[in-house]
Write a protein that holds these residues in place. Structure first.
Motif, PDB file in Angstrom:
ATOM      1  N   LEU A  90      17.958  -1.911  -3.739  1.00 45.73           N
ATOM      2  CA  LEU A  90      17.713  -1.029  -4.882  1.00 45.73           C
ATOM      3  C   LEU A  90      16.218  -0.894  -5.178  1.00 45.73           C
ATOM      4  O   LEU A  90      15.430  -1.790  -4.849  1.00 45.73           O
ATOM      5  CB  LEU A  90      18.437  -1.562  -6.119  1.00 45.73           C
ATOM      6  CG  LEU A  90      19.971  -1.556  -6.054  1.00 45.73           C
ATOM      7  CD1 LEU A  90      20.567  -2.090  -7.364  1.00 45.73           C
ATOM      8  CD2 LEU A  90      20.526  -0.165  -5.747  1.00 45.73           C
ATOM      9  N   VAL A  91      15.858   0.217  -5.795  1.00 39.51           N
ATOM     10  CA  VAL A  91      14.465   0.436  -6.192  1.00 39.51           C
ATOM     11  C   VAL A  91      14.041  -0.698  -7.130  1.00 39.51           C
ATOM     12  O   VAL A  91      14.764  -1.042  -8.062  1.00 39.51           O
ATOM     13  CB  VAL A  91      14.303   1.808  -6.886  1.00 39.51           C
ATOM     14  CG1 VAL A  91      12.928   1.927  -7.553  1.00 39.51           C
ATOM     15  CG2 VAL A  91      14.502   2.927  -5.869  1.00 39.51           C
ATOM     16  N   GLY A  92      12.916  -1.293  -6.828  1.00 39.96           N
ATOM     17  CA  GLY A  92      12.403  -2.384  -7.664  1.00 39.96           C
ATOM     18  C   GLY A  92      12.940  -3.753  -7.296  1.00 39.96           C
ATOM     19  O   GLY A  92      12.409  -4.772  -7.750  1.00 39.96           O
ATOM     20  N   THR A 133      12.454 -10.673   0.469  1.00 37.15           N
ATOM     21  CA  THR A 133      11.371 -11.387   1.156  1.00 37.15           C
ATOM     22  C   THR A 133      10.429 -10.440   1.902  1.00 37.15           C
ATOM     23  O   THR A 133       9.341 -10.839   2.312  1.00 37.15           O
ATOM     24  CB  THR A 133      11.925 -12.449   2.133  1.00 37.15           C
ATOM     25  OG1 THR A 133      12.844 -11.821   3.017  1.00 37.15           O
ATOM     26  CG2 THR A 133      12.636 -13.561   1.394  1.00 37.15           C
ATOM     27  N   THR A 134      10.833  -9.176   2.093  1.00 32.09           N
ATOM     28  CA  THR A 134       9.895  -8.209   2.686  1.00 32.09           C
ATOM     29  C   THR A 134       9.560  -7.067   1.719  1.00 32.09           C
ATOM     30  O   THR A 134       8.902  -6.103   2.102  1.00 32.09           O
ATOM     31  CB  THR A 134      10.438  -7.609   4.006  1.00 32.09           C
ATOM     32  OG1 THR A 134      11.751  -7.112   3.776  1.00 32.09           O
ATOM     33  CG2 THR A 134      10.464  -8.643   5.120  1.00 32.09           C
ATOM     34  N   SER A 135      10.033  -7.200   0.479  1.00 33.58           N
ATOM     35  CA  SER A 135       9.548  -6.296  -0.587  1.00 33.58           C
ATOM     36  C   SER A 135       9.261  -7.192  -1.791  1.00 33.58           C
ATOM     37  O   SER A 135       9.911  -7.099  -2.821  1.00 33.58           O
ATOM     38  CB  SER A 135      10.590  -5.210  -0.923  1.00 33.58           C
ATOM     39  OG  SER A 135      11.819  -5.776  -1.358  1.00 33.58           O
ATOM     40  N   PRO A 136       8.274  -8.088  -1.609  1.00 31.15           N
ATOM     41  CA  PRO A 136       8.044  -9.121  -2.639  1.00 31.15           C
ATOM     42  C   PRO A 136       7.593  -8.552  -3.980  1.00 31.15           C
ATOM     43  O   PRO A 136       7.701  -9.225  -4.998  1.00 31.15           O
ATOM     44  CB  PRO A 136       6.959 -10.012  -2.012  1.00 31.15           C
ATOM     45  CG  PRO A 136       6.307  -9.176  -0.960  1.00 31.15           C
ATOM     46  CD  PRO A 136       7.354  -8.238  -0.456  1.00 31.15           C
ATOM     47  N   ASP A 159       9.503  -0.185  -3.347  1.00 31.51           N
ATOM     48  CA  ASP A 159       8.712   0.930  -3.862  1.00 31.51           C
ATOM     49  C   ASP A 159       9.170   2.200  -3.150  1.00 31.51           C
ATOM     50  O   ASP A 159       8.937   2.355  -1.949  1.00 31.51           O
ATOM     51  CB  ASP A 159       7.226   0.636  -3.583  1.00 31.51           C
ATOM     52  CG  ASP A 159       6.325   1.821  -3.929  1.00 31.51           C
ATOM     53  OD1 ASP A 159       6.839   2.825  -4.479  1.00 31.51           O
ATOM     54  OD2 ASP A 159       5.122   1.743  -3.625  1.00 31.51           O
ATOM     55  N   PRO A 160       9.801   3.121  -3.870  1.00 31.44           N
ATOM     56  CA  PRO A 160      10.363   4.312  -3.209  1.00 31.44           C
ATOM     57  C   PRO A 160       9.295   5.202  -2.584  1.00 31.44           C
ATOM     58  O   PRO A 160       9.555   5.906  -1.610  1.00 31.44           O
ATOM     59  CB  PRO A 160      11.097   5.052  -4.331  1.00 31.44           C
ATOM     60  CG  PRO A 160      10.562   4.493  -5.593  1.00 31.44           C
ATOM     61  CD  PRO A 160      10.077   3.106  -5.316  1.00 31.44           C
ATOM     62  N   LYS A 216      14.172   5.713  -1.074  1.00 32.71           N
ATOM     63  CA  LYS A 216      15.194   5.225  -2.003  1.00 32.71           C
ATOM     64  C   LYS A 216      16.421   4.776  -1.212  1.00 32.71           C
ATOM     65  O   LYS A 216      16.628   5.211  -0.086  1.00 32.71           O
ATOM     66  CB  LYS A 216      15.569   6.337  -2.985  1.00 32.71           C
ATOM     67  CG  LYS A 216      14.447   6.655  -3.953  1.00 32.71           C
ATOM     68  CD  LYS A 216      14.837   7.737  -4.938  1.00 32.71           C
ATOM     69  CE  LYS A 216      13.643   8.042  -5.843  1.00 32.71           C
ATOM     70  NZ  LYS A 216      13.900   9.223  -6.697  1.00 32.71           N
ATOM     71  N   PRO A 217      17.231   3.915  -1.808  1.00 32.86           N
ATOM     72  CA  PRO A 217      18.388   3.372  -1.075  1.00 32.86           C
ATOM     73  C   PRO A 217      19.333   4.461  -0.565  1.00 32.86           C
ATOM     74  O   PRO A 217      19.537   5.495  -1.211  1.00 32.86           O
ATOM     75  CB  PRO A 217      19.084   2.478  -2.096  1.00 32.86           C
ATOM     76  CG  PRO A 217      18.235   2.443  -3.312  1.00 32.86           C
ATOM     77  CD  PRO A 217      17.077   3.349  -3.149  1.00 32.86           C
ATOM     78  N   ILE A 218      19.895   4.185   0.603  1.00 29.46           N
ATOM     79  CA  ILE A 218      20.747   5.160   1.276  1.00 29.46           C
ATOM     80  C   ILE A 218      22.193   4.983   0.822  1.00 29.46           C
ATOM     81  O   ILE A 218      22.680   3.862   0.689  1.00 29.46           O
ATOM     82  CB  ILE A 218      20.585   4.977   2.808  1.00 29.46           C
ATOM     83  CG1 ILE A 218      21.247   6.087   3.595  1.00 29.46           C
ATOM     84  CG2 ILE A 218      21.087   3.634   3.293  1.00 29.46           C
ATOM     85  CD1 ILE A 218      20.805   6.108   5.066  1.00 29.46           C
TER      86      ILE A 218
END
Lengths: 356, 70, 247
Positions: free
Chosen positions: C137-139, C143-146, C150-151, C156-158
């Motif tokens: 989800l956005v925000g 561990t790879t979007s610490p 960020d859209p 944005k999520p698929i």
């Protein structure tokens, strides 16, 4: 049966069907398109046959994995860049110990390369190709007839050793037309496939079938690898195929496979006219490589040197050097890419290097 | 209603989703017991109030709960 | 006494390796119960993915194939084409299906392949240690979007169920969740319908299951179930996305 003039790719496809192949999954790429095209016309007319064009080479090899897991005789074909894409799946098939046949009509590389013939995939084919310690049995025909004859063997070997088998040919074999004869083949005794996923009956005798290449415990992975290596050893002992041509009393031994070996035979005739005796060792299985046969031929006192000829930068030459192991001089003639040498060039080179 | 909830204690991971799911609030994670894996297994603290809805069993990720009734 | 509920024999007795409170265990059980209820244990072949469910073959008491990452729909196609009377399903996570295997799932649906896919959407890569998935989800921090997804940087999520529903060959597509007992009961009904769709040879069927990953979300099992309801369902609406099984 009467001889029939057929294009290599089509003859290979027909031979596969006659060898009992009923499932084909592939993706278009030049110069092997005649195989899927032929399969798409023929397989739906054969009882139980199914041709399916996959969305990619990656999907095609995984369809092969699924069909092999279900116990079918199954095949895919492609050409160099496409075969690179299939490597992941081939590694899984080797790891899961499934039988299948993969045909590679080699074209020039690296990258997108060319659509002309090449022998640049020798390393990929004979050294495993994907990740992990595995081998394919690799059959390298030098004529359309031989490709047809090897096809039957390819499926049987795959079933006997539960391994993927590759038919590796340069694009010339696939694209040229030659007279071929489809022989009746001796039916070999083939092992049953109790490991195939066909549906598990909890009240039945068969164990639950699990097709898998994941062995998270070190001991278990070791056991699987030991099993594979023991099988490869047996293959090396029993399944080597090689042609020796005019090797007796030869001064120079040429080592070549596929179409190049045929060109070398013409070069040998040209050398003969000049009074120089040249012989040919032609691996038909390039894995297992006919090491012993080459060593025996090279051990003859008459033999002064060896020359490997390939449409590559000298890939098979590495195996030749390992086999000869410094006992006599060895040399390489050939170019990487798609340049096919002529008989005259090869003969000139043999005669020139002889004088040197 | 006479009902019986059986928990296969050694398979239970003590996640507490059954406690969350129980409409009668009669389940808890044991405060005293530890199972073979070192988890506090779920237990029923008031069997008599159980309505045998099996909400706990349907939520359990480890299929450790059996529910019976008269 | 009469049994109201007990573990189905289509699950083996092997203790699952999943973390406490993981949704995978619930969905495994639902799939196994459906196989038992439809009486298809002896002809069902399961294809398990690469990801947390990689050991699925230890738990489903049926013939199983372990597929390469994302390739289960292609491998399942091979098996189904060989034995069309087998009931073939793939069980895949969001890294496996929505990322590396996006082509394979789209084309299995596109061919109207007579297979069933159970798609676990837990908005993260579980097995490899909580990395960002296409479904994150956005925000959401992984561990790879610490710093949170960020859209602007990675989109944005698929929404897989909606996407697959646009494909002609898909006959039945539904999104469900396992955050509560009522939703679990609905999820099972959807899975049963998806298998029935295959039995009736209507086409491709897919059930997307919003599921929990307490460990990698950094939540307790109960909090994780609450998060499905509060954060996932608003972005991934539940319900039938396509159903042409009556046509």
């Amino acid at each position: 049966m009467a001889k029939k003039l057929m294009k290599g790719c089509e003859a290979i496809a027909e031979a596969a069907i006659q060898a009992g192949c009923r499932f084909f999954f592939g993706y278009p790429i030049t110069p092997q398109n005649d195989i899927p095209e032929y399969m798409s016309a023929r397989l739906p007319k054969v009882e139980g046959g199914c041709f399916l064009q996959a969305e990619s080479e990656v999907a095609a090899i995984n369809m092969v994995y699924g069909a092999a897991a279900a116990g079918a005789r199954v095949m895919t074909s492609s050409s160099s860049p496409g075969v690179s894409l299939k490597q992941e799946g081939i590694s899984y098939i080797a790891g899961a110990e499934l039988p299948c046949v993969v045909c590679n009509m080699m074209r020039g590389g690296p990258g997108l390369g060319s659509i002309q013939p090449s022998q640049g995939d020798y390393f990929q084919a004979t050294k495993g190709g994907g990740h992990g310690d595995y081998h394919l049995i690799v059959l390298a025909p030098s004529s359309v007839q031989e490709a047809v004859d090897l096809m039957h063997n390819a499926f049987d070997l795959a079933d006997i050793y539960r391994t993927p088998v590759m038919l590796l040919a340069d694009g010339i074999i696939g694209q040229m037309m030659e007279p071929v004869e489809f022989h009746e083949f001796e039916k070999r005794e083939l092992p049953a496939k109790p490991w195939a996923v066909t549906g598990y009956d909890p009240n039945g005798d068969r164990k639950r079938a699990i097709v898998n290449s994941l062995y998270i415990e070190v001991d278990e992975l070791q056991e699987m690898n030991d099993r594979l290596q023991a099988r490869y050893k047996e293959i090396c002992e029993k399944e080597v195929m090689v042609e020796k041509y005019k090797t007796e009393g030869a001064e120079v031994i040429v080592c070549a496979y596929g179409t190049v070996a045929r060109i070398c035979k013409s070069a040998i005739a040209l050398c003969e006219e000049k009074g120089v005796k040249v012989g040919l060792v032609r691996p038909i299985t390039i894995w297992p490589f006919p090491e012993k046969a080459l060593q025996e031929v090279m051990a003859q006192p008459s033999v002064k040197r060896e020359l490997t000829v390939e449409i590559s930068a000298g890939q098979m030459h590495e195996d030749v050097r390992l086999a000869i192991n410094g006992s006599k001089p060895t040399d390489f003639y050939g170019k990487p890419g798609s340049y096919t040498p002529t008989a005259e060039e090869i003969a000139d080179y043999i005669l020139k290097t002889r004088e040197a | 209603m006479v009902s019986k909830v059986t928990i296969d204690e050694n398979r239970c991971k003590g996640c507490g989703l059954c406690v969350r799911a129980c409409p009668k609030k009669i389940m808890q994670l044991s405060k005293t017991k530890l199972n073979e894996k070192g988890y506090h297994p779920a237990e029923v603290i008031d069997q008599e109030s159980c309505i045998a809805c099996a909400s706990c069993a349907r939520t359990c990720p480890d299929a450790v709960i059996t529910v019976e009734k008269e | 006494m009469k049994t109201v509920f007990k573990k189905t024999p289509v699950l083996t007795d092997t203790i699952m390796h999943y973390c406490p409170g993981c949704g995978h265990g619930i969905v495994h059980r639902l799939v196994a119960e459906v196989i038992e209820e439809l009486g298809i244990q002896n002809k069902t072949i399961g294809f398990v993915p690469v990801g947390c469910a990689v050991f699925g073959y230890k738990y489903f008491n049926i013939d199983c194939v372990e597929a390469a990452h994302g390739r289960a729909p292609a491998a399942a196609t091979g098996t189904k084409r060989v034995n069309p009377n087998n009931i073939v399903f793939t069980y895949q996570g969001d890294g496996d299906l929505a990322s590396i295997g996006a082509a394979e799932i789209v084309h299995a649906a596109h061919r109207g392949e007579k297979i069933t896919t159970i798609f676990i959407n837990n908005a993260i890569y579980g097995m490899t240690g909580g990395q960002m998935a296409p479904t994150t989800l956005v925000g959401q921090k992984t561990t790879t979007s610490p710093y949170g997804r960020d859209p602007e940087h990675c989109g944005k999520p698929i929404r897989i169920a909606e996407m697959i529903a646009t494909i002609e060959g898909a006959a039945y597509v539904e999104r469900v969740a396992v955050d509560s007992t009522p939703n679990i009961i609905k999820a099972k009904a959807a899975i049963k319908k998806a298998f029935q769709c295959q039995i009736d040879r209507k086409g491709f069927s897919l059930v997307e299951v919003l599921s929990s990953c307490p460990t990698n979300w950094g939540k307790s099992p109960a909090e994780a179930m609450d998060w499905i309801k509060s954060d996932m369902i608003p972005y991934y609406p539940l319900g039938v996305k396509k159903d042409i099984t009556n046509e």
